[in-house]
Design a protein around this motif. Structure first.
Motif, mmCIF file in Angstrom:
data_model
loop_
_atom_site.group_PDB
_atom_site.id
_atom_site.type_symbol
_atom_site.label_atom_id
_atom_site.label_comp_id
_atom_site.label_asym_id
_atom_site.label_seq_id
_atom_site.Cartn_x
_atom_site.Cartn_y
_atom_site.Cartn_z
ATOM 1 N N PRO A 55 2.577 -10.606 -5.487
ATOM 2 C CA PRO A 55 1.262 -10.665 -5.221
ATOM 3 C C PRO A 55 1.014 -12.318 -6.146
ATOM 4 O O PRO A 55 1.739 -12.161 -7.280
ATOM 5 C CB PRO A 55 0.566 -9.374 -6.082
ATOM 6 C CG PRO A 55 1.825 -8.483 -5.544
ATOM 7 C CD PRO A 55 3.245 -9.028 -6.151
ATOM 8 N N GLY A 59 -4.742 -7.217 -4.679
ATOM 9 C CA GLY A 59 -4.683 -8.589 -5.982
ATOM 10 C C GLY A 59 -5.430 -9.624 -6.746
ATOM 11 O O GLY A 59 -5.285 -10.522 -6.254
ATOM 12 N N LYS A 101 1.030 -9.209 1.533
ATOM 13 C CA LYS A 101 0.304 -8.681 0.335
ATOM 14 C C LYS A 101 -0.034 -6.771 1.469
ATOM 15 O O LYS A 101 0.104 -5.436 0.201
ATOM 16 C CB LYS A 101 -0.993 -9.466 -0.156
ATOM 17 C CG LYS A 101 0.006 -10.780 -1.039
ATOM 18 C CD LYS A 101 -1.204 -11.406 -1.115
ATOM 19 C CE LYS A 101 -0.628 -12.341 -2.141
ATOM 20 N NZ LYS A 101 -1.942 -13.415 -2.874
ATOM 21 N N SER A 147 0.881 -3.246 -0.714
ATOM 22 C CA SER A 147 0.351 -2.333 -1.166
ATOM 23 C C SER A 147 -0.366 -1.312 -0.871
ATOM 24 O O SER A 147 -0.446 -0.488 -1.344
ATOM 25 C CB SER A 147 -1.265 -3.564 -1.079
ATOM 26 O OG SER A 147 -1.950 -2.710 -2.168
#
Length: 348
Positions: free
Chosen positions: A145, A267, A338, A342
């Motif tokens: 990230p 993030g 991302k 995550s």
């Protein structure tokens, strides 16, 4: 190999940009040229360098042998106490008159990783003038990230208030021209560029040079390995460099008339989550888009925002189920990378 030559890195670096990204087909000599320059600068001016990789595991795997192809009869290298050293051989005689070889070691550079930038806080710049980010293109799509922010943090550590530190980042091409750090810096996709032209952005402080060494690829295809590998995925990715990001097939335009179910923070950025269909004939999927207008219900996936509730229970399970079953689409490859990283990591 006949018919091709390693390229000259100096015309690209003559722009004196803060960040220079050099992208090419595999084996074109970009890292070799960068190492040559680092050694010239060290031996002429005493300039040191920082060897940068994405993760510490990559440093461990590559640092010991990084300068093997630079060794000569009188010059050797070693990775020692978190940095590279250069050794100069000389001959001497012991007290019995026997000839012995001695090596005088000097510090050439230090090692660091983007994933552990906090470890750099408070260290001395140690004369570092060049940051070499080797293989900035993640072959497996495993980007971190906020890599642009991490890189800027590394530059600030070594540069402080000076303007004489620069980044040389080398990587192998993705066929679709997509690289997350360019997206984070607000730059175009490299597929919009022509090969063998130097492009500059941000007032000339970011330079991108992309090229294909066609002669090298043709020669590599003629080798025994190339002949045996032909027709395999290895041939496509490692010989002719067709390295599509694994996230590209998950990117679709946002369907019309969609309403967010809730939003999440990943993030430090907001993402809207919504149920939709890509067409009338398709089944329902989850669509995830990056947004500056989050829905009224907002959760955090990583606990980075203390004032927001953490995504748990049914919400987390639902996202995980849709992602792992392929019933998901994204507005960009950065969002895909991302989000998947995550959400899936939370369930492991």
């Amino acid at each position: 190999m006949s018919g091709f030559k390693y390229f000259d890195i100096e015309p690209i670096l003559s722009r004196n940009a803060l960040m220079t990204f050099i992208i090419s087909s595999r084996g074109a000599g970009k890292t070799y040229a960068a190492k040559q320059r680092i050694l010239r600068r060290f031996e002429n001016n005493g300039e040191k360098f920082a060897f940068l990789k994405r993760r510490e595991s990559e440093l461990i795997a590559t640092a010991d042998r990084f300068f093997d192809d630079m060794e000569t009869e009188h010059r050797v290298f070693r990775n020692y106490k978190g940095g590279h050293q250069i050794g100069y051989k000389s001959k001497d005689f012991d007290e019995d008159g026997n000839e012995v070889e001695e090596i005088t070691w000097k510090q050439l550079g230090i090692n660091t990783a983007l994933s552990t930038t906090t470890k750099l806080k408070g260290i001395s710049p140690q004369g570092v003038k060049t940051i070499l980010w080797d293989e900035f293109v993640a072959y497996d799509g495993g980007y971190l990230p906020d890599e642009a922010t991490r890189l800027l943090d590394v530059i600030e550590t070594f540069g402080r208030m000076n303007n004489d530190v620069r980044v040389i980042a080398t990587g192998n091409k993705n066929e679709n021209g997509f690289y997350p750090i360019f997206h984070e810096l607000g730059l175009p996709k490299t597929s919009d560029f022509e090969d063998d032209k130097i492009y500059s952005f941000k007032g000339g402080e970011v330079v991108i040079y992309s090229f294909s060494n066609v002669a090298y690829i043709k020669e590599k295809a003629k080798t025994k390995l190339g002949k045996v590998a032909k027709g395999t995925s290895y041939y496509e990715s490692m010989i002719v460099n067709k390295n599509d990001s694994k996230f590209s097939e998950l990117v679709h335009p946002k369907p019309a008339r969609t309403t967010p179910l809730f939003s999440v923070v990943i993030g430090g950025e907001y993402y809207n989550i919504m149920f939709t269909k890509l067409s009338k004939k398709d089944s329902t999927i989850i669509y995830i888009e990056n947004t500056d207008r989050p829905y009224k219900r907002i959760y955090t996936t990583d606990g980075s925002v203390a004032t927001l509730p953490k995504l748990v229970g049914n919400g987390l399970n639902m996202l995980y189920s849709y992602i792992t079953s392929g019933r998901v689409a994204f507005d960009s490859q950065v969002t895909a990378q991302k989000s998947i990283q995550s959400i899936v990591s939370r369930k492991r």
